[in-house]
Design an enzyme around this catalytic site. Structure first.
Site, mmCIF file in Angstrom:
data_model
loop_
_atom_site.group_PDB
_atom_site.id
_atom_site.type_symbol
_atom_site.label_atom_id
_atom_site.label_comp_id
_atom_site.label_asym_id
_atom_site.label_seq_id
_atom_site.Cartn_x
_atom_site.Cartn_y
_atom_site.Cartn_z
ATOM 1 N N GLU A 191 16.880 33.834 7.526
ATOM 2 C CA GLU A 191 16.317 32.586 8.062
ATOM 3 C C GLU A 191 17.019 31.386 7.432
ATOM 4 O OE1 GLU A 191 14.478 32.785 10.512
ATOM 5 O OE2 GLU A 191 13.357 34.653 10.431
ATOM 6 N N ASP A 199 38.362 2.584 13.557
ATOM 7 C CA ASP A 199 37.110 1.952 13.145
ATOM 8 C C ASP A 199 37.182 1.761 11.637
ATOM 9 O OD1 ASP A 199 34.409 0.994 13.468
ATOM 10 O OD2 ASP A 199 33.737 2.861 12.547
ATOM 11 N N ASP A 257 38.519 -2.199 15.733
ATOM 12 C CA ASP A 257 37.337 -3.053 15.723
ATOM 13 C C ASP A 257 37.759 -4.483 15.364
ATOM 14 O OD1 ASP A 257 34.868 -4.187 15.495
ATOM 15 O OD2 ASP A 257 34.179 -2.929 13.843
ATOM 16 N N HIS A 267 31.012 6.803 13.838
ATOM 17 C CA HIS A 267 32.248 6.101 13.507
ATOM 18 C C HIS A 267 33.421 6.580 14.367
ATOM 19 C CE1 HIS A 267 29.783 4.820 10.173
ATOM 20 N NE2 HIS A 267 29.598 6.086 9.843
ATOM 21 N N ASP A 305 32.933 5.236 17.845
ATOM 22 C CA ASP A 305 33.389 3.849 17.947
ATOM 23 C C ASP A 305 34.900 3.776 18.100
ATOM 24 O OD1 ASP A 305 30.813 2.900 17.762
ATOM 25 O OD2 ASP A 305 30.923 2.432 15.624
#
Length: 317
Positions: free
Chosen positions: A40, A167, A222, A299, A302
């Protein structure tokens, strides 16, 4: 609990990992750990806990084999689903899936089989997840058009143009540079190179980007920090800031959603694959989806949005 085979002293030890440091204190009079089994394992709090244990137990011998068994959570954003996607790219790892259809019916009983067939009729998505172990999603996934696979050197050699995106990283955010190819005819985006690093200085970033982009093809970055764009330009990069307008985040993200396929190489671009596949809408306190795209863990998304801006302006779909 410990099971000991008396003639040889070999043991099977059962341990809880509520506190991983307790397992790190394991001692052996002779030999070493040969097999490790995490049962699990999706209930662990992430790979950090598992690595902590493995770093202690994977010492002392060769050929140590580790098993991880679990029921896949529905969300691709879950850490174990992302870890398995990464592990599947390793040559020393086998990923195996099984479900109730692969075992004799007598093991399960008529009641179990009847419940499965009824859920298959009533709720096929729940059946696919609960009984077949499929990662069906939660309905919050932003990108359902992903294809995570190897992009071969031969494919890259046939790309006739590179679309670099950048970015900038600030504080704890990473700087992300991507190399991409856009197939306008079939509306497919290929992401095949990444630079993804936190705390990378500008000078080091420029050198690393030049190594990935030796032909100095135009990088769209950017524009929020024009001084950084100018600094990178003065250092020799062919770069310009992307002009942002009102609603650009929503429009450009939806443009990526509308592509037929976004192909990402998880070996060359592991962080990009992780961010795109794990990007999900938030929910409010009532569990309803919030329509705004979240501004976190995006990121590489972008960087892709910036690089594809010329295609969006031209209306290429």
């Amino acid at each position: 609990m410990v099971l000991t085979y008396i003639p040889t002293g070999q043991q099977i030890r059962f341990k809880g990992v509520d506190k991983p440091k307790k397992v790190k204190s394991q001692k052996f009079r002779h030999g070493y750990t040969k097999f490790i089994h995490y049962e699990e394992c999706d209930e662990f709090n992430g790979l950090v806990e598992i690595r902590s244990v493995n770093q202690s137990l994977n010492r002392g011998g060769d050929g140590i084999i580790t098993f991880y068994s679990y029921n896949p959570p529905a969300s691709q954003n879950n850490w174990v689903n992302q870890a398995v996607a990464q592990a599947g790219t390793r040559k020393d790892t086998m990923v195996h899936s099984s479900d109730y259809l692969t075992v004799p019916k007598r093991w399960l009983g008529k009641g179990f089989l009847a419940d499965a067939e009824q859920l298959k009729k009533d709720n096929p998505v729940a059946y696919n997840h609960e009984y077949l172990g499929e990662i069906t999603g939660t309905g919050a996934e932003v990108f359902t058009n992903l294809n995570l696979r190897e992009i071969t050197d031969r494919e890259i050699a046939n790309f006739d143009r590179n679309y670099p995106g950048l970015d900038f990283g600030f504080a704890h955010d990473p700087l992300v540079y991507l190399d991409m190819y856009y197939d306008a005819t079939h509306r497919r985006l290929f992401i095949y190179n990444e630079l993804y690093k936190v705390g990378l200085g500008n000078r080091a970033a420029v050198q690393a980007i030049k190594a990935l982009n030796p032909d100095n093809e135009l990088i769209i970055a950017d524009s929020a920090e024009p001084r950084t764009v100018y600094e990178f330009h003065d250092a020799g990069l062919n770069i310009k800031g992307m002009a942002k307008g009102k609603g650009f985040v929503e429009y450009s993200t939806k443009w990526l959603q509308d592509l037929r396929t976004i192909v990402i190489d998880p070996i060359r671009c592991p962080n990009t694959a992780r961010e795109f596949s794990g990007y999900e809408l938030d929910r409010d306190q009532s569990g309803n989806l919030i329509s705004r795209f979240p501004d976190r863990d995006n990121h590489s998304i972008d960087a892709a949005r910036y690089a594809m801006q010329p295609m969006q302006i031209r209306g290429v779909k």
